[in-house]
Design a protein around this motif. Structure first.
Motif, PDB file in Angstrom:
ATOM      1  N   UNK A  12       0.937  -1.051  -0.111  1.00 47.02           N
ATOM      2  CA  UNK A  12      -0.108  -0.037   0.134  1.00 47.02           C
ATOM      3  C   UNK A  12       0.882   1.220   0.008  1.00 47.02           C
ATOM      4  N   UNK A  13       2.006   1.449   0.716  1.00 44.59           N
ATOM      5  CA  UNK A  13       2.596   2.420   0.969  1.00 44.59           C
ATOM      6  C   UNK A  13       3.779   2.652  -0.207  1.00 44.59           C
ATOM      7  N   UNK A  14       3.808   1.442  -1.320  1.00 43.09           N
ATOM      8  CA  UNK A  14       5.173   1.532  -2.257  1.00 43.09           C
ATOM      9  C   UNK A  14       4.768   2.804  -3.037  1.00 43.09           C
ATOM     10  N   UNK A  15       5.990   3.627  -3.017  1.00 51.64           N
ATOM     11  CA  UNK A  15       5.994   4.896  -3.926  1.00 51.64           C
ATOM     12  C   UNK A  15       5.611   4.501  -5.272  1.00 51.64           C
ATOM     13  N   UNK A  16       5.957   3.291  -5.943  1.00 56.34           N
ATOM     14  CA  UNK A  16       5.848   3.015  -7.149  1.00 56.34           C
ATOM     15  C   UNK A  16       4.136   3.197  -7.618  1.00 56.34           C
ATOM     16  N   UNK A  17       3.494   2.724  -6.541  1.00 58.28           N
ATOM     17  CA  UNK A  17       1.977   2.656  -6.845  1.00 58.28           C
ATOM     18  C   UNK A  17       1.696   4.208  -6.752  1.00 58.28           C
ATOM     19  N   UNK A  18       2.144   5.094  -5.965  1.00 58.22           N
ATOM     20  CA  UNK A  18       2.007   6.343  -6.115  1.00 58.22           C
ATOM     21  C   UNK A  18       2.119   7.106  -7.416  1.00 58.22           C
ATOM     22  N   UNK A  19       3.355   6.788  -8.003  1.00 57.80           N
ATOM     23  CA  UNK A  19       3.561   7.207  -9.296  1.00 57.80           C
ATOM     24  C   UNK A  19       2.736   6.671 -10.361  1.00 57.80           C
ATOM     25  N   UNK A  20       2.529   5.364 -10.206  1.00 54.50           N
ATOM     26  CA  UNK A  20       1.527   4.663 -11.239  1.00 54.50           C
ATOM     27  C   UNK A  20       0.014   5.471 -11.184  1.00 54.50           C
ATOM     28  N   UNK A  21      -0.525   5.971  -9.832  1.00 51.94           N
ATOM     29  CA  UNK A  21      -1.809   6.635  -9.994  1.00 51.94           C
ATOM     30  C   UNK A  21      -1.740   8.123 -10.081  1.00 51.94           C
ATOM     31  N   UNK A 244      12.497   1.368   1.082  1.00 50.58           N
ATOM     32  CA  UNK A 244      12.040   1.377  -0.248  1.00 50.58           C
ATOM     33  C   UNK A 244      12.931   0.968  -1.253  1.00 50.58           C
ATOM     34  N   UNK A 245      12.553   0.114  -2.014  1.00 50.79           N
ATOM     35  CA  UNK A 245      13.706  -0.119  -2.992  1.00 50.79           C
ATOM     36  C   UNK A 245      13.620   0.920  -4.050  1.00 50.79           C
ATOM     37  N   UNK A 246      14.793   1.199  -4.672  1.00 46.54           N
ATOM     38  CA  UNK A 246      14.990   2.061  -5.844  1.00 46.54           C
ATOM     39  C   UNK A 246      13.848   2.004  -6.923  1.00 46.54           C
ATOM     40  N   UNK A 247      13.373   3.161  -7.249  1.00 49.94           N
ATOM     41  CA  UNK A 247      12.176   3.262  -8.113  1.00 49.94           C
ATOM     42  C   UNK A 247      12.736   3.426  -9.517  1.00 49.94           C
ATOM     43  N   UNK A 248      12.571   2.653 -10.587  1.00 50.77           N
ATOM     44  CA  UNK A 248      12.945   2.877 -11.854  1.00 50.77           C
ATOM     45  C   UNK A 248      11.729   3.115 -12.776  1.00 50.77           C
ATOM     46  N   UNK A 249      11.830   3.681 -13.937  1.00 48.26           N
ATOM     47  CA  UNK A 249      10.537   3.785 -14.758  1.00 48.26           C
ATOM     48  C   UNK A 249      10.165   2.602 -15.383  1.00 48.26           C
ATOM     49  N   UNK A 250      10.975   1.695 -15.548  1.00 48.36           N
ATOM     50  CA  UNK A 250      10.441   0.163 -15.803  1.00 48.36           C
ATOM     51  C   UNK A 250       9.433  -0.446 -15.065  1.00 48.36           C
ATOM     52  N   UNK A 251       9.455  -0.026 -13.643  1.00 54.06           N
ATOM     53  CA  UNK A 251       8.855  -0.391 -12.752  1.00 54.06           C
ATOM     54  C   UNK A 251       7.471  -0.037 -12.568  1.00 54.06           C
ATOM     55  N   UNK A 252       7.090   1.047 -13.320  1.00 59.14           N
ATOM     56  CA  UNK A 252       5.836   1.802 -13.193  1.00 59.14           C
ATOM     57  C   UNK A 252       5.046   1.748 -14.478  1.00 59.14           C
ATOM     58  N   UNK A 253       4.036   1.299 -14.635  1.00 53.53           N
ATOM     59  CA  UNK A 253       3.187   0.766 -15.769  1.00 53.53           C
ATOM     60  C   UNK A 253       2.525   2.388 -16.451  1.00 53.53           C
TER      61      UNK A 253
END
Length: 253
Positions: A12-21, A244-253
């Protein structure tokens, strides 16, 4: 060996989800399209009324009314073209859009050509769209095209044009409602389904289908942006995990 990231397994708190939405919210903000829709409806209705008057005037032999209607139709098309390409028109749409969004402010998703001006070939296609519909209006005026078939005539150019614009601007899924619904309406009309108006109301075949399909797409995008914003707020309120794990552009659809 690397395994694909499953976005459904994000916490729920994953920053990749925040970027996604956040990206989905940005791609679904359609108020600017709605503002443009209102301006274009007004001008195109003027063109339609003038085209209908030219048809009436030509059939009745009233050449004075025919000449005036053609001039009004031409001037309105020029005004629509100028508004579409002028800096004044884009600035006006921007100011109204920002006022309507209020405290939400400005947001944009990153694309390779986001800050580039529209290429000449797309501008030419937009001009061709205007000329194509003007030809259709003149064909109706002189009796070579029945008003009942103006919508399928329009769809032959409008549908691929809208698809090109959607792909170029990389709009959200909501944008595809417009060309798909417009093409479906044209197909059903050609197949004889009783979707069209009759008598003096036949002009509404174009008005309702063009702007009704566009409005359906715009409103669907706006509703989805509300949902995406709600999801984003919920994620922000849930907080970020301690590590948090590093966030890359490939991780976010």
């Amino acid at each position: 060996m690397d395994t694909p990231t499953n976005v459904d397994s994000f916490q729920g708190g994953d920053p990749r989800l925040m970027i996604r939405w956040a990206r989905r919210y940005a791609k679904s903000r359609t108020i600017s399209f709605l503002v443009q829709w209102v301006f274009i409806v007004i001008m195109v209705l003027s063109i339609g009324v003038a085209g209908s008057l030219t048809n009436i005037a030509y059939r009745s032999g009233n050449m004075a009314l025919f000449s005036v209607s053609v001039v009004v139709m031409g001037l309105t098309i020029l005004a629509l073209t100028w508004f579409s390409v002028s800096k004044w028109g884009s600035d006006l749409i921007w100011r109204i859009t920002q006022w309507l969004y209020g405290n939400e402010g400005y947001v944009s998703y990153s694309e390779a050509h986001a800050n580039q001006s529209m290429p000449l070939w797309i501008t030419a296609l937009g001009g061709g769209l205007v000329v194509y519909h003007l030809i259709g209006a003149l064909l109706i005026s002189f009796g070579y095209l029945h008003l009942h078939y103006m919508q399928p005539f329009s769809a032959a150019y409008m549908v691929p044009f809208l698809a090109i614009m959607i792909l170029y601007q990389r709009l959200g899924f909501w944008a595809w409602f417009w060309p798909v619904l417009y093409a479906l309406h044209a197909f059903l009309l050609l197949r004889g389904f009783p979707l069209g108006f009759r008598g003096q109301w036949q002009l509404l075949d174009m008005v309702v289908s063009v702007f009704g399909c566009g409005l359906a797409a715009i409103l669907s995008g706006h509703l989805y942006s509300r949902f995406a914003l709600w999801k984003l707020k919920r994620l922000v309120q849930s907080g970020l995990p301690a590590e948090n794990a590093p966030v890359s552009e490939d991780d976010v659809p």
